[in-house]
Design an enzyme around this catalytic site. Structure first.
Site, PDB file in Angstrom:
ATOM      1  N   LYS A   1      -3.824 -12.383  11.828  1.00 24.79           N
ATOM      2  CA  LYS A   1      -5.290 -12.386  11.762  1.00 24.79           C
ATOM      3  C   LYS A   1      -5.814 -13.541  10.913  1.00 24.79           C
ATOM      4  O   LYS A   1      -6.714 -14.268  11.326  1.00 24.79           O
ATOM      5  CB  LYS A   1      -5.813 -11.064  11.190  1.00 24.79           C
ATOM      6  CG  LYS A   1      -5.618  -9.846  12.038  1.00 24.79           C
ATOM      7  CD  LYS A   1      -6.461  -8.681  11.575  1.00 24.79           C
ATOM      8  CE  LYS A   1      -6.370  -8.376  10.098  1.00 24.79           C
ATOM      9  NZ  LYS A   1      -5.001  -8.033   9.659  1.00 24.79           N
ATOM     10  N   THR A   2      -5.272 -13.658   9.707  1.00 30.73           N
ATOM     11  CA  THR A   2      -5.755 -14.687   8.792  1.00 30.73           C
ATOM     12  C   THR A   2      -5.396 -16.082   9.294  1.00 30.73           C
ATOM     13  O   THR A   2      -6.238 -16.985   9.337  1.00 30.73           O
ATOM     14  CB  THR A   2      -5.167 -14.469   7.391  1.00 30.73           C
ATOM     15  OG1 THR A   2      -5.588 -13.199   6.903  1.00 30.73           O
ATOM     16  CG2 THR A   2      -5.630 -15.547   6.423  1.00 30.73           C
TER      17      THR A   2
ATOM     18  N   HIS B   1     -10.811  -3.672  12.145  1.00 31.55           N
ATOM     19  CA  HIS B   1      -9.753  -4.314  11.377  1.00 31.55           C
ATOM     20  C   HIS B   1      -9.403  -5.609  12.100  1.00 31.55           C
ATOM     21  O   HIS B   1      -8.470  -5.677  12.889  1.00 31.55           O
ATOM     22  CB  HIS B   1      -8.539  -3.385  11.287  1.00 31.55           C
ATOM     23  CG  HIS B   1      -7.501  -3.859  10.324  1.00 31.55           C
ATOM     24  ND1 HIS B   1      -6.157  -3.615  10.493  1.00 31.55           N
ATOM     25  CD2 HIS B   1      -7.602  -4.566   9.166  1.00 31.55           C
ATOM     26  CE1 HIS B   1      -5.482  -4.128   9.493  1.00 31.55           C
ATOM     27  NE2 HIS B   1      -6.344  -4.723   8.678  1.00 31.55           N
TER      28      HIS B   1
ATOM     29  N   SER C   1      -1.583  -6.067   9.427  1.00 28.22           N
ATOM     30  CA  SER C   1      -1.080  -7.103   8.534  1.00 28.22           C
ATOM     31  C   SER C   1       0.196  -7.710   9.103  1.00 28.22           C
ATOM     32  O   SER C   1       1.093  -6.995   9.558  1.00 28.22           O
ATOM     33  CB  SER C   1      -0.810  -6.507   7.151  1.00 28.22           C
ATOM     34  OG  SER C   1      -0.266  -7.464   6.294  1.00 28.22           O
TER      35      SER C   1
ATOM     36  N   ARG D   1       0.818  -1.205   0.000  1.00 28.22           N
ATOM     37  CA  ARG D   1       0.000   0.000   0.000  1.00 28.22           C
ATOM     38  C   ARG D   1       0.857   1.262   0.000  1.00 28.22           C
ATOM     39  O   ARG D   1       2.024   1.247   0.398  1.00 28.22           O
ATOM     40  CB  ARG D   1      -0.907   0.018   1.238  1.00 28.22           C
ATOM     41  CG  ARG D   1      -2.035  -0.991   1.203  1.00 28.22           C
ATOM     42  CD  ARG D   1      -2.913  -0.872   2.450  1.00 28.22           C
ATOM     43  NE  ARG D   1      -2.205  -1.246   3.666  1.00 28.22           N
ATOM     44  CZ  ARG D   1      -1.709  -0.389   4.545  1.00 28.22           C
ATOM     45  NH1 ARG D   1      -1.838   0.915   4.344  1.00 28.22           N
ATOM     46  NH2 ARG D   1      -1.084  -0.811   5.623  1.00 28.22           N
TER      47      ARG D   1
ATOM     48  N   ASP E   1     -10.367 -10.348   7.809  1.00 30.99           N
ATOM     49  CA  ASP E   1      -9.704  -9.036   7.840  1.00 30.99           C
ATOM     50  C   ASP E   1     -10.579  -7.857   8.267  1.00 30.99           C
ATOM     51  O   ASP E   1     -10.107  -6.983   8.967  1.00 30.99           O
ATOM     52  CB  ASP E   1      -9.118  -8.737   6.462  1.00 30.99           C
ATOM     53  CG  ASP E   1      -8.135  -7.584   6.476  1.00 30.99           C
ATOM     54  OD1 ASP E   1      -7.334  -7.482   7.420  1.00 30.99           O
ATOM     55  OD2 ASP E   1      -8.157  -6.767   5.533  1.00 30.99           O
TER      56      ASP E   1
ATOM     57  N   ARG F   1       1.149 -12.518  -1.717  1.00 27.05           N
ATOM     58  CA  ARG F   1      -0.189 -12.829  -1.212  1.00 27.05           C
ATOM     59  C   ARG F   1      -0.980 -13.701  -2.181  1.00 27.05           C
ATOM     60  O   ARG F   1      -0.628 -13.823  -3.357  1.00 27.05           O
ATOM     61  CB  ARG F   1      -0.984 -11.540  -0.958  1.00 27.05           C
ATOM     62  CG  ARG F   1      -0.474 -10.718   0.219  1.00 27.05           C
ATOM     63  CD  ARG F   1      -1.290  -9.471   0.405  1.00 27.05           C
ATOM     64  NE  ARG F   1      -0.836  -8.668   1.526  1.00 27.05           N
ATOM     65  CZ  ARG F   1      -1.357  -8.701   2.743  1.00 27.05           C
ATOM     66  NH1 ARG F   1      -2.348  -9.529   2.997  1.00 27.05           N
ATOM     67  NH2 ARG F   1      -0.895  -7.919   3.699  1.00 27.05           N
TER      68      ARG F   1
ATOM     69  N   LYS G   1      -8.920  -1.838   0.601  1.00 27.15           N
ATOM     70  CA  LYS G   1      -8.709  -0.964   1.749  1.00 27.15           C
ATOM     71  C   LYS G   1      -9.405   0.388   1.577  1.00 27.15           C
ATOM     72  O   LYS G   1      -9.743   1.035   2.570  1.00 27.15           O
ATOM     73  CB  LYS G   1      -7.213  -0.770   2.002  1.00 27.15           C
ATOM     74  CG  LYS G   1      -6.521  -2.003   2.574  1.00 27.15           C
ATOM     75  CD  LYS G   1      -7.206  -2.495   3.845  1.00 27.15           C
ATOM     76  CE  LYS G   1      -6.454  -3.668   4.469  1.00 27.15           C
ATOM     77  NZ  LYS G   1      -7.201  -4.263   5.609  1.00 27.15           N
TER      78      LYS G   1
END
Length: 532
Positions: free
Chosen positions: A243-244, A219, A239, A60, A258, A324, A200
């Site tokens: 989380k995932t 988030h 990130s 990003r 997410d 990713r 995002k």
């Protein structure tokens, strides 16, 4: 032969978008893949995955994200955290982008943001790249045929990677631009092929709109126990914090990985897919996510692969550490059918501590939870943002500062009120370093983290013995079956105890300094924790 061509004028002309070339409207996955291959945007991988590169931007661009300053946003936007753009600059940007689009082919997807019909947003996404259309079709929620026929967009996103902004004319920071206009209900993205900007930007949008409805945008990832949505857990984190990985527990039902909302009805996913990091991904540690990398239409982003066999190299980060895969939620076998759960019973705040000071898990009081939620301490991991090549300690308020248009206290108050109303046990989980800081210690064993989380979620951890942490005052378990006692006490994992003490003193001082900006806006119980 690829098809799906429709006349764009009857769907886009009311937004001033005319004069385009071919426009492909709501193509399904096989047809989009055909277009992407025909346009040489990627290659077909094992199992029909689509292998793509995002060019020079593999993460990003937060400094290039802008919000248009209008009468309605002047007093509501957290301007210290969000770059402003003038209305004149945005108008010029929009006109120039439309002119740039003339005669070129585009792909349109009409999608929902939000699994809860009462709180969802209808979003039209217009992309220059076919694979971006596939990406957003995975990541947002797909209407059925009848819903598409009656679809009316609340918001429109235009994404043109080949368009380069003029910082002076468009009132932005560089040739790369992400601009949100809350009055015109348009998002413009230019100068970057990184697909994550699409999702995002929608998240930022929901983070602004939902608090007005009393909905907490988060988030976080979320799951619940099988057959019992009331037993919902949410996992806050930036990130790279897990989380995932941690929410994709085969013994629980995955709600999403997410972005979620917490309404008066419970928890709901904003998205219809997952965007998982694949660096060091293995079939043994994360079998469900690993399996998606060889499924049809999964997007494999910025990964090294064998040019002949198309075999992926999960350990080669020479392109980026932010490699990713993007895939629909249904590719995870234990995913929720409706992407909704109950009010969270457990709230986990994930942090990646590169100092090696925080314990692997700690139980938080509601006031401590607010302190750590507003602090949002973690480390930015390599590749997530442009220029990040190794873990960098950071305080990202609400565990998502780059996506928060409103002041942190807005989200903090929402979370605190919901915890008080519905009840939840709060935990801080460190997935970062142990036995030393980054460069000396090692990452927390994922097996230990999973064991600790399962004990927290099934209630056994709360019934054990705890000690008070000497640095932050929260409760840390003394012993947990299946986890070495040594790991639960960070100081004991360091060979050089004096070095640990220096690191812990440094980290506490960083927390204190960072939290000064919140002191005028918080309640006395949170202020008392900050002053300890």
């Amino acid at each position: 032969m690829v098809d799906g061509l429709v006349n764009p004028n009857f769907t886009l002309s009311h937004q001033g978008i005319i004069g385009l070339g071919k426009v492909y409207y709501n193509l399904i996955e096989p047809t989009i893949v055909e277009h992407a291959l025909a346009r040489k945007e990627g290659q077909l991988g094992i199992g029909g995955a689509l292998l793509v590169s995002t060019g020079k931007f593999t993460g990003r661009s937060p400094k290039d994200k802008h919000i248009v300053k209008t009468a309605s946003t002047t007093e509501t936007i957290w301007w210290e955290n969000n770059a402003e753009m003038s209305e004149v600059g945005f108008s010029s940007l929009y006109e120039d982008m439309i002119e740039h689009m003339q005669g070129k082919d585009y792909f349109v997807q009409d999608l929902f943001a939000g699994a809860d019909p009462t709180n969802r947003l209808d979003v039209r996404v217009i992309t220059e790249l076919a694979w971006h259309s596939l990406f957003i079709r995975h990541l947002l929620r797909r209407p059925d045929d009848d819903e598409v026929k009656d679809f009316t967009a609340d918001w429109t996103i235009l994404n043109c990677p080949t368009f380069l902004a003029d910082p002076i004319r468009h009132n932005c920071n560089s040739e790369t631009v992400i601009a949100l206009n809350f009055e015109r209900k348009i998002i413009l993205i230019g100068g970057t092929e990184y697909a994550g900007e699409n999702k995002k930007s929608v998240f930022s949008l929901l983070n602004y709109l939902l608090p007005e409805k009393g909905v907490m945008p988060m988030h976080c990832s979320a799951n619940h126990s099988p057959g019992n949505p009331i037993d919902t857990a949410i996992f806050f984190g930036l990130s790279g914090t897990g989380k995932t990985t941690l929410s994709a527990d085969p013994s629980r039902i995955l709600i999403g990985d997410d972005e979620h909302g917490w309404s008066d009805r419970g928890t709901f996913n904003f998205e219809g897919g997952c965007y998982a990091k694949t660096i060091n991904l293995s079939a043994d540690a994360e079998p469900e996510i690993f399996a998606t990398t060889s499924k049809f239409s999964t997007i494999i982003e910025n990964m090294v692969y064998d040019p002949d066999t198309k075999k992926l190299d999960f350990d080669d980060d020479s392109l980026t550490a932010n490699m990713r895969c993007a895939y629909p939620l249904e590719y995870i076998s234990n995913a929720s059918s409706n992407a909704m759960g109950g009010h969270p019973k457990n709230i986990i705040m994930l942090t990646c501590d590169s100092f090696g000071v925080l314990p692997p898990i700690a139980q938080l009081t509601p006031a401590q939870a607010m302190y750590h939620f507003l602090s949002g301490f973690t480390a930015k991991v390599a590749g997530t943002e442009r220029g990040i090549t190794e873990p960098q300690p950071t305080f990202s308020t609400c565990f998502g500062a780059p996506f928060m248009p409103r002041r942190p206290e807005v989200y903090g108050d929402l979370l605190r009120n919901k915890i008080a109303k519905h009840g939840a046990t709060c935990w801080l989980v460190n997935t970062g370093w142990t036995g030393g800081a980054y460069g000396q210690g090692s990452r927390m064993p994922i097996s230990a983290t999973r064991t600790l989380l399962r004990a927290a979620l099934d209630g056994t951890l709360s019934n054990g013995d705890f000690r008070s942490d000497e640095n932050f005052g929260f409760n840390v378990p003394v012993t947990v079956p299946g986890v070495a006692d040594l790991l639960l006490d960070p100081r004991r994992t360091w060979e050089d105890k004096e070095a640990y003490d220096k690191q812990s003193t440094k980290l506490v001082a960083m927390f204190v300094e960072n939290f000064k900006k919140y002191m005028p806006h918080i309640d006395d119980d949170i202020r008392a924790i900050a002053l300890k």
